[in-house]
Design an enzyme around this catalytic site. Structure first.
Site, PDB file in Angstrom:
ATOM      1  N   ALA A   9      30.355  39.350  32.563  1.00 35.67           N
ATOM      2  CA  ALA A   9      31.779  39.655  32.420  1.00 35.67           C
ATOM      3  C   ALA A   9      32.429  38.733  31.394  1.00 35.67           C
ATOM      4  O   ALA A   9      33.579  38.347  31.527  1.00 35.67           O
ATOM      5  CB  ALA A   9      32.472  39.511  33.766  1.00 35.67           C
ATOM      6  N   ALA A  10      31.668  38.377  30.365  1.00 36.54           N
ATOM      7  CA  ALA A  10      32.206  37.415  29.397  1.00 36.54           C
ATOM      8  C   ALA A  10      32.827  38.083  28.182  1.00 36.54           C
ATOM      9  O   ALA A  10      33.580  37.462  27.442  1.00 36.54           O
ATOM     10  CB  ALA A  10      31.101  36.467  28.947  1.00 36.54           C
ATOM     11  N   ARG A  15      38.632  46.219  22.427  1.00 36.38           N
ATOM     12  CA  ARG A  15      39.179  47.572  22.239  1.00 36.38           C
ATOM     13  C   ARG A  15      40.223  47.965  23.289  1.00 36.38           C
ATOM     14  O   ARG A  15      40.863  49.002  23.183  1.00 36.38           O
ATOM     15  CB  ARG A  15      38.044  48.599  22.198  1.00 36.38           C
ATOM     16  CG  ARG A  15      37.315  48.549  20.859  1.00 36.38           C
ATOM     17  CD  ARG A  15      36.361  49.700  20.715  1.00 36.38           C
ATOM     18  NE  ARG A  15      35.136  49.487  21.471  1.00 36.38           N
ATOM     19  CZ  ARG A  15      34.371  50.471  21.934  1.00 36.38           C
ATOM     20  NH1 ARG A  15      34.722  51.729  21.744  1.00 36.38           N
ATOM     21  NH2 ARG A  15      33.265  50.198  22.588  1.00 36.38           N
ATOM     22  N   TYR A 103      26.811  44.873  34.910  1.00 30.04           N
ATOM     23  CA  TYR A 103      27.911  44.605  33.974  1.00 30.04           C
ATOM     24  C   TYR A 103      29.245  44.688  34.726  1.00 30.04           C
ATOM     25  O   TYR A 103      29.447  45.586  35.547  1.00 30.04           O
ATOM     26  CB  TYR A 103      27.968  45.669  32.871  1.00 30.04           C
ATOM     27  CG  TYR A 103      26.840  45.642  31.861  1.00 30.04           C
ATOM     28  CD1 TYR A 103      25.906  44.604  31.821  1.00 30.04           C
ATOM     29  CD2 TYR A 103      26.727  46.663  30.927  1.00 30.04           C
ATOM     30  CE1 TYR A 103      24.896  44.606  30.875  1.00 30.04           C
ATOM     31  CE2 TYR A 103      25.716  46.666  29.975  1.00 30.04           C
ATOM     32  CZ  TYR A 103      24.801  45.631  29.961  1.00 30.04           C
ATOM     33  OH  TYR A 103      23.807  45.635  29.032  1.00 30.04           O
ATOM     34  N   ASN A 226      35.685  50.729  27.861  1.00 29.01           N
ATOM     35  CA  ASN A 226      35.949  49.940  26.652  1.00 29.01           C
ATOM     36  C   ASN A 226      37.360  50.104  26.123  1.00 29.01           C
ATOM     37  O   ASN A 226      37.840  49.271  25.370  1.00 29.01           O
ATOM     38  CB  ASN A 226      34.963  50.329  25.547  1.00 29.01           C
ATOM     39  CG  ASN A 226      33.542  50.012  25.961  1.00 29.01           C
ATOM     40  OD1 ASN A 226      33.192  48.853  26.154  1.00 29.01           O
ATOM     41  ND2 ASN A 226      32.743  51.043  26.149  1.00 29.01           N
ATOM     42  N   TYR A 348      64.124  47.542  56.956  1.00 27.73           N
ATOM     43  CA  TYR A 348      63.128  46.590  56.475  1.00 27.73           C
ATOM     44  C   TYR A 348      62.633  45.766  57.658  1.00 27.73           C
ATOM     45  O   TYR A 348      63.436  45.130  58.346  1.00 27.73           O
ATOM     46  CB  TYR A 348      63.717  45.648  55.413  1.00 27.73           C
ATOM     47  CG  TYR A 348      62.748  44.542  55.067  1.00 27.73           C
ATOM     48  CD1 TYR A 348      61.568  44.835  54.374  1.00 27.73           C
ATOM     49  CD2 TYR A 348      62.964  43.239  55.471  1.00 27.73           C
ATOM     50  CE1 TYR A 348      60.641  43.846  54.096  1.00 27.73           C
ATOM     51  CE2 TYR A 348      62.041  42.237  55.194  1.00 27.73           C
ATOM     52  CZ  TYR A 348      60.877  42.551  54.505  1.00 27.73           C
ATOM     53  OH  TYR A 348      59.958  41.572  54.228  1.00 27.73           O
ATOM     54  N   SER A 387      71.968  50.566  65.232  1.00 30.42           N
ATOM     55  CA  SER A 387      71.911  50.832  63.793  1.00 30.42           C
ATOM     56  C   SER A 387      72.571  49.702  63.017  1.00 30.42           C
ATOM     57  O   SER A 387      73.560  49.122  63.465  1.00 30.42           O
ATOM     58  CB  SER A 387      72.639  52.137  63.468  1.00 30.42           C
ATOM     59  OG  SER A 387      71.914  53.196  64.037  1.00 30.42           O
ATOM     60  N   SER A 405      75.466  48.194  67.352  1.00 33.28           N
ATOM     61  CA  SER A 405      75.396  48.602  65.940  1.00 33.28           C
ATOM     62  C   SER A 405      76.211  47.660  65.075  1.00 33.28           C
ATOM     63  O   SER A 405      77.277  47.211  65.480  1.00 33.28           O
ATOM     64  CB  SER A 405      75.985  49.992  65.766  1.00 33.28           C
ATOM     65  OG  SER A 405      75.266  50.886  66.520  1.00 33.28           O
ATOM     66  N   ARG A 422      79.706  41.158  65.975  1.00 33.52           N
ATOM     67  CA  ARG A 422      80.464  41.856  64.943  1.00 33.52           C
ATOM     68  C   ARG A 422      81.943  41.668  65.265  1.00 33.52           C
ATOM     69  O   ARG A 422      82.298  41.307  66.402  1.00 33.52           O
ATOM     70  CB  ARG A 422      80.119  43.355  64.938  1.00 33.52           C
ATOM     71  CG  ARG A 422      80.450  44.015  66.253  1.00 33.52           C
ATOM     72  CD  ARG A 422      79.913  45.420  66.382  1.00 33.52           C
ATOM     73  NE  ARG A 422      80.427  46.038  67.592  1.00 33.52           N
ATOM     74  CZ  ARG A 422      79.901  47.088  68.181  1.00 33.52           C
ATOM     75  NH1 ARG A 422      78.798  47.639  67.692  1.00 33.52           N
ATOM     76  NH2 ARG A 422      80.448  47.593  69.256  1.00 33.52           N
TER      77      ARG A 422
END
Ligand code: UD1
Ligand code: MG
Length: 449
Positions: A9-10, A15, A103, A226, A348, A387, A405, A422
């Site tokens: 892998a050198a 290209r 390779y 390549n 999330y 919510s 909520s 809240r």
């Protein structure tokens, strides 16, 4: 007998026109060099040596992340494939057994092909993987007498007659390690390219009375990358095969041509994958799960009966137990969601544990990041998160607890408690209408004037 792998892998891969070393370009979500490492794993290699050069440090990082026991050796100047293999000599010292050369830019060799080569070593000192090329182009040509391989001639050095040979060298070969390095010592660079050709070891072996054989594979397996165009067509070939493999193993794909798989995607029988789903690396979907349209999954595990999406995102460490529901515009990261829990809309959930049958209302967010540190959120079994609750981690919400909520919850909530965080609602009778009337009157005055 033990086997070691040497992965070349050198090369610069000029290209590709890229700052990224060629072997780090991803195919099916995984760097090219990792494909070679994973294919080689079928041989249960005693040692894996990756020869790096251009972008060596970057390549070394990826190699170690995949296999921390792999040895990375540098080839500072790319003097040819024999010189590249020679760099692995020290890393293989005292190892004994066979060496298989692969390779790093040839991702499609099948594990079964390597096994066939290993088996062929019973009959030959040296085994080379060859293929019949439709257009032999600039590949090295295998010169044979009957079943015997006599030598390999590189295109640049070949005569017209030799160029007419369609049996080509893939580059993969297998030999006893000690013997391989002895032969490499005898390789010179007096050829058209001025390089130390690994392929010369075949002629050298034959001159010493050793035998060499060819194992043939399909040309598609030896496809090397390549250019960006070759990378794109390799990706297309991979995806086509992955889709048909999935369907052949009992997965329903509603619109197969729109689903993108990664190299290691595992999907159980009777799972349903709707259109436009993308699987990044490290995803397992169990039998009977449903991945709905436009979802993106990476490093995630989806258990039986779970439904994900449409438009869901599962990031690394998302662990969904049976019958979990993850709905539209929900992102889950590093979170265990227990059986039957639901996160159905616009949420999330990160660095969290959600207990069985808990329900997270629309817009729930685990606020896991304070700008410097990440913190965990624990939600107990059967909890009901109202919510638009902001759960400011670190935080524990007990089993069966409820949050109102729109709450911003910053303190732990005990089992069965109701937490409200809240502002209290304040209602002024008639004030809404009066306010609107005044605004409308002001607008009317403006348009007149
Ligand atoms: C090589 C073979 C050729 C074969 C072809 C198959 C030789 C002399 N020729 O030719 O017979 O048909 O592959 O694709 O082996 N590399 C290094 N260090 C070096 C030179 C190469 O690590 O000093 C690596 C490259 O990064 C690449 C692989 O070895 O992964 C092959 O090198 P490349 O230059 O592509 O060889 P070819 O000329 O294609
Ligand atoms: Mg090449």
């Amino acid at each position: 007998m033990s086997v070691s792998l040497v992965i070349l892998a050198a090369g610069q891969g000029s290209r590709m026109l890229s700052d990224l070393p060629k072997v780090l370009h991803p195919l099916a979500g995984v760097p090219l060099v990792v494909h070679a490492m994973r294919t080689g794993r079928v041989l249960e290699p005693a040692r894996v040596v990756v020869v790096v050069g251009h972008g060596g440090e970057q390549v070394a990082k990826v190699v170690s992340a995949e296999d921390d026991s792999a040895h990375v050796v540098s080839q500072d100047q790319q003097l040819g494939t024999a010189h590249a293999v020679a760099q692995a000599r020290e890393a293989l010292a005292g190892q004994g057994g066979d060496v298989v050369v692969l390779y790093g830019d040839t991702p499609f060799i099948r594990p079964e092909t390597l096994q066939a080569m290993q088996a062929a070593r019973a009959a030959h000192d040296l085994v080379v993987l060859g293929f019949d090329a439709v257009d032999p182009g600039r590949y090295g040509r295998l010169v044979t007498t009957g079943d015997r391989l006599e030598r390999i001639v590189e295109f640049k050095d070949a005569t017209e007659d030799e160029r007419a040979i369609s049996l080509c060298n893939s580059g993969v070969l297998c030999a006893d390690g000690a013997r391989l390095f002895e032969l490499i010592d005898a390789v010179g660079n007096d050829n058209a390219a001025g390089e130390y050709y690994l392929t010369d070891i075949v002629g050298l072996a034959r001159a010493r009375g050793l035998s060499a054989g060819v194992v043939r594979c399909d040309e598609a397996e030896t496809l090397g990358i390549n250019t960006r165009a070759e990378l794109a067509s390799a990706e297309a070939a991979f995806q086509a095969r992955a889709r048909s493999d999935a369907m052949e193993s009992g997965v329903t794909l509603t619109a197969p041509e729109t689903v993108i798989f990664a190299q290691d995607t595992v999907i159980g029988r009777d799972a349903l994958v709707e259109p436009y789903v993308v699987f990044g690396p490290g995803v397992t979907v169990e039998s009977g799960a449903t991945i709905r349209a436009f979802s993106h999954l990476e490093g995630a595990h989806v258990s039986r009966g779970a439904v994900v999406g449409p438009y869901a995102r599962l990031r690394p460490g998302a662990e969904l137990a049976e019958d979990v529901r993850i709905g539209n515009f929900v992102e889950v990261k590093a979170a265990q969601i227990d059986e039957g829990a639901k996160v159905n809309h616009l949420s999330y959930v990160g660095d969290a544990h959600v207990g069985a049958r808990a329900n997270l209302g629309a817009g729930t967010v685990t606020c896991n990041y304070d700008g410097v540190f990440k913190h965990r959120t624990e939600i107990g079994e059967g909890a009901f998160i109202g919510s638009s609750t902001m759960l400011v981690a670190p935080l524990r919400v007990g089993a069966g607890a409820v949050t109102g909520s729109g709450s911003v919850i910053t303190q732990d909530v005990a089992e069965g408690a109701l937490a409200l965080g809240r502002a209290r609602q304040d209602t002024k009778p008639g004030l809404g209408k009066r306010l609107m009337d005044r605004l409308r009157a002001a607008k009317a005055a403006q348009t007149k004037g």
